[in-house]
Design an enzyme around this catalytic site. Sequence first.
Site, PDB file in Angstrom:
ATOM      1  N   LEU A 208       1.011  -1.208  -0.087  1.00 14.38           N
ATOM      2  CA  LEU A 208       0.134  -0.061   0.050  1.00 14.38           C
ATOM      3  C   LEU A 208       0.960   1.171   0.059  1.00 14.38           C
ATOM      4  O   LEU A 208       0.385   2.325  -0.525  1.00 14.38           O
ATOM      5  CB  LEU A 208      -0.951  -0.017   1.008  1.00 14.38           C
ATOM      6  CG  LEU A 208      -2.006   1.138   1.212  1.00 14.38           C
ATOM      7  CD1 LEU A 208      -3.077   0.833  -0.078  1.00 14.38           C
ATOM      8  CD2 LEU A 208      -2.890   0.858   2.531  1.00 14.38           C
ATOM      9  N   CYS A 209       2.164   1.097   0.471  1.00 14.01           N
ATOM     10  CA  CYS A 209       2.785   2.540   0.721  1.00 14.01           C
ATOM     11  C   CYS A 209       3.510   2.883  -0.534  1.00 14.01           C
ATOM     12  O   CYS A 209       3.554   3.859  -0.825  1.00 14.01           O
ATOM     13  CB  CYS A 209       4.164   2.280   1.660  1.00 14.01           C
ATOM     14  SG  CYS A 209       5.128   0.941   1.166  1.00 14.01           S
ATOM     15  N   THR A 210       3.976   1.853  -1.399  1.00 13.28           N
ATOM     16  CA  THR A 210       4.162   1.877  -2.758  1.00 13.28           C
ATOM     17  C   THR A 210       3.055   2.452  -3.629  1.00 13.28           C
ATOM     18  O   THR A 210       3.220   3.493  -4.467  1.00 13.28           O
ATOM     19  CB  THR A 210       4.723   0.760  -3.567  1.00 13.28           C
ATOM     20  OG1 THR A 210       5.828   0.019  -2.703  1.00 13.28           O
ATOM     21  CG2 THR A 210       5.054   0.663  -4.855  1.00 13.28           C
TER      22      THR A 210
END
Length: 435
Positions: A208-210
């Site tokens: 999700l961070c990417t």
Amino acid sequence: MTAVDWGERWSEVRKLLERPGPFTHPDFEPSPDTLKMLQENIKVLVIGAGGLGCELLKDLALMGFTDLHVIDMDTIDLSNLNRQFLFRKKDIGRPKADVAAEFINQRIQGCRVTPYYNKIQDFDDDFYRGFHLVVCGLDSIVARRWINGMLLSLLCYEDGMLDQSSVIPIIDGGTEGFKGNARVILPGLTSCIECTLDLFPPQVNFPLCTIAHTPRLPEHCIEYVRILLWPKENPFGEDVAIDGDDPQHINWIYEKAQKRGAEYGISGVTYRLTQGVVKRIIPAVASTNAVIAAACASEVFKLATSACTPMNNYCVFNDIDGIYTYTYEHEKKEECMACSQVPQNLEVRLTDKLKDIITMLTESFKFQMKSPGLQAMVDGRTKSLYLHSPASIEEKLRPNLKKTIEELGLADGMEIAVADVTSPTTILFKLKIIE
């Protein structure tokens, strides 16, 4: 059309049906009447008219099956034409089931294919009870689980013994690039789809961070829109879930993903890729479809005629490096949620919140549900704990998600009924309170 010499046409099939052999089923009796029975009495349902479905319809019609029915909810797209050979460019936009049926009916004299431009969930148990065999050429695990549950629900038991006349076999085929599988499922007798959920390839998930902060691939842009932007903007109304088969939904995601890609200098976001990411579509290979469809059609023929002992019960195929096949028996899971007839226990703590239970049902490898709705029997009456629709009911029940098992008035031994899109019937769980 030139008249067909029926006797000559079926000469090779007759050799299998009118002669004994070392691989015939113990109940098989060679007879010229078997082909007539196959052509006049056997009713086969094919689910899916895509890459596998086109091959299956062609194979079954050429083997002598004359009463075929096909269900498919999709329309023809340009990208289908490289492998779904029953379709032509002029057919783009038309229902796959309709066009496939027209092609077979015109091309193969004596064969009647009845199309249904529907979802499998549109039909009741009486409809499915009318078939002798069901053949699946699906690209959806949810649809597989649903039809598996439907045919299991048709089984009849007398004094705990299965009435085998109520068994409708499922022949299931699946492909993944250069790999595939074919299997024979006898509901209530052999392992079912739920018994073997661990065999399906895991979905590819991006961090999700990417997705949110450092996208590098066009897939990251699409997932950003699907996971973060859709629930934030609610483009088609609050609580409207993404439908991968709705062109309006896909087009909205596609346009937003293109803008996201432009912001980060990422190219390659296309409509086709968008639909592939949303629907988790794996690229198909025509030759793999042909091999798996042939294996499935052979099993249909075996089950319909007893000319050969059916496969027992799972075959894998791989032609990435050479050609490799292996057949083995996948055993029933003793505590299978769908076919075991064993009450399902749901282990919870009194301090667990309802949202934790729903998370367990969706994320646990054992259950793999999509959007479960829960009801409980409390003090002799049914109490709705959480339902996803309609929206007015969901809003009313939403506060329950933050309540604990104890606050909801649930206790050890109570029954919880869970409804989900993966099953046509509700699944009963017995609460087991643990420390």
